[in-house]
Write a protein that holds these residues in place. Structure first.
Motif, PDB file in Angstrom:
ATOM      1  N   PHE A   1      24.823 -17.001  75.778  1.00  0.00           N
ATOM      2  CA  PHE A   1      24.916 -16.500  77.327  1.00  0.00           C
ATOM      3  C   PHE A   1      23.514 -16.205  77.555  1.00  0.00           C
ATOM      4  O   PHE A   1      24.068 -14.938  77.215  1.00  0.00           O
ATOM      5  CB  PHE A   1      25.904 -16.616  77.587  1.00  0.00           C
ATOM      6  N   TYR A   2      22.947 -15.918  78.592  1.00  0.00           N
ATOM      7  CA  TYR A   2      22.306 -15.005  78.919  1.00  0.00           C
ATOM      8  C   TYR A   2      22.389 -15.193  80.614  1.00  0.00           C
ATOM      9  O   TYR A   2      21.454 -14.407  81.447  1.00  0.00           O
ATOM     10  CB  TYR A   2      20.440 -15.656  78.720  1.00  0.00           C
ATOM     11  N   GLY A   3      23.099 -15.298  81.363  1.00  0.00           N
ATOM     12  CA  GLY A   3      22.969 -15.230  82.486  1.00  0.00           C
ATOM     13  C   GLY A   3      24.392 -15.953  82.955  1.00  0.00           C
ATOM     14  O   GLY A   3      25.041 -16.775  82.668  1.00  0.00           O
ATOM     15  N   PRO A   4      24.448 -15.672  84.517  1.00  0.00           N
ATOM     16  CA  PRO A   4      25.717 -17.049  85.326  1.00  0.00           C
ATOM     17  C   PRO A   4      25.428 -18.214  85.149  1.00  0.00           C
ATOM     18  O   PRO A   4      24.231 -19.020  85.239  1.00  0.00           O
ATOM     19  CB  PRO A   4      25.874 -16.856  86.482  1.00  0.00           C
ATOM     20  N   THR A   5      26.711 -19.182  85.047  1.00  0.00           N
ATOM     21  CA  THR A   5      26.693 -20.574  84.617  1.00  0.00           C
ATOM     22  C   THR A   5      26.826 -21.323  86.247  1.00  0.00           C
ATOM     23  O   THR A   5      27.527 -20.842  87.282  1.00  0.00           O
ATOM     24  CB  THR A   5      27.720 -21.148  83.745  1.00  0.00           C
ATOM     25  N   PRO A   6      26.844 -21.958  86.496  1.00  0.00           N
ATOM     26  CA  PRO A   6      26.813 -23.207  88.047  1.00  0.00           C
ATOM     27  C   PRO A   6      28.635 -22.512  88.354  1.00  0.00           C
ATOM     28  O   PRO A   6      29.114 -22.295  89.110  1.00  0.00           O
ATOM     29  CB  PRO A   6      27.178 -24.794  87.247  1.00  0.00           C
ATOM     30  N   VAL A   7      29.765 -22.392  86.851  1.00  0.00           N
ATOM     31  CA  VAL A   7      31.271 -21.899  87.327  1.00  0.00           C
ATOM     32  C   VAL A   7      31.319 -20.512  87.463  1.00  0.00           C
ATOM     33  O   VAL A   7      32.442 -20.197  88.383  1.00  0.00           O
ATOM     34  CB  VAL A   7      32.396 -22.737  86.707  1.00  0.00           C
ATOM     35  N   SER A   8      30.154 -19.666  87.650  1.00  0.00           N
ATOM     36  CA  SER A   8      30.228 -18.175  87.939  1.00  0.00           C
ATOM     37  C   SER A   8      31.091 -17.702  89.626  1.00  0.00           C
ATOM     38  O   SER A   8      30.203 -18.639  90.210  1.00  0.00           O
ATOM     39  CB  SER A   8      28.971 -17.760  87.139  1.00  0.00           C
ATOM     40  N   VAL A   9      31.855 -16.612  89.242  1.00  0.00           N
ATOM     41  CA  VAL A   9      31.838 -16.425  90.485  1.00  0.00           C
ATOM     42  C   VAL A   9      31.187 -15.201  90.303  1.00  0.00           C
ATOM     43  O   VAL A   9      31.401 -14.476  89.660  1.00  0.00           O
ATOM     44  CB  VAL A   9      32.908 -15.710  90.955  1.00  0.00           C
ATOM     45  N   GLN A  10      30.413 -14.737  91.215  1.00  0.00           N
ATOM     46  CA  GLN A  10      29.469 -14.007  91.518  1.00  0.00           C
ATOM     47  C   GLN A  10      28.379 -13.406  90.425  1.00  0.00           C
ATOM     48  O   GLN A  10      27.639 -14.553  90.036  1.00  0.00           O
ATOM     49  CB  GLN A  10      30.376 -12.243  92.463  1.00  0.00           C
ATOM     50  N   ASP A  11      28.605 -11.725  90.085  1.00  0.00           N
ATOM     51  CA  ASP A  11      27.257 -12.241  88.722  1.00  0.00           C
ATOM     52  C   ASP A  11      28.412 -12.109  87.184  1.00  0.00           C
ATOM     53  O   ASP A  11      27.163 -11.570  86.648  1.00  0.00           O
ATOM     54  CB  ASP A  11      27.195 -10.331  88.701  1.00  0.00           C
ATOM     55  N   GLU A  12      29.671 -12.276  87.777  1.00  0.00           N
ATOM     56  CA  GLU A  12      29.944 -12.980  86.278  1.00  0.00           C
ATOM     57  C   GLU A  12      29.251 -13.875  84.789  1.00  0.00           C
ATOM     58  O   GLU A  12      28.445 -14.903  85.741  1.00  0.00           O
ATOM     59  CB  GLU A  12      31.636 -13.133  86.093  1.00  0.00           C
TER      60      GLU A  12
END
Length: 124
Positions: free
Chosen positions: A77-88
């Motif tokens: 994991f190196y950043g948001p995924t398509p199901v991330s909310v805001q910056d999570e």
């Protein structure tokens, strides 16, 4: 903690595996070589390791290495995924975090499609 090398195409990063049951299972399965998939800011690929969810997490941190049971997948994991909310940083479903990238993982954001990935033990 056990040190590993993570090679993604022509990028090499260092990482560590936690001293947990999942970290030990991954360590014992090394080296791993696979064609990765990209989902948002995550690279994942199936591995042959029977890892259990002992500390399931629905949100992880950038740089976390985790196992995703539905795909028997090693995830970077190196950043948001398509199901991330805001910056999570949110996996598709619960994962078991077993390690962390210790170098600047932002180089992975340049990769756009199915990278070649090699995970191997690093010399101590």
């Amino acid at each position: 903690m056990k040190k590993i090398k993570i090679k993604v195409n022509n990028h090499q990063l260092n990482g560590v595996l936690h001293d947990t049951p999942a970290g030990k299972k991954i360590w014992n399965s090394l080296p791993i070589s696979s064609r990765g998939n990209i989902w948002g800011d995550e690279i994942y690929f199936s591995i042959n390791a029977d890892v259990k969810l002992n500390n399931a997490q629905e949100v992880v941190n950038e740089g976390d290495l985790a196992y995703w049971p539905p795909g028997s997948a090693f995830c970077i994991f190196y950043g948001p995924t398509p199901v991330s909310v805001q910056d999570e940083v949110r996996p598709a479903s619960s994962v078991e975090v077993f390690g962390k990238v210790t170098d600047d993982f932002n180089v992975l954001k340049k990769i756009k499609r199915s990278p070649n990935v090699v995970i191997e033990r690093a010399e101590s």
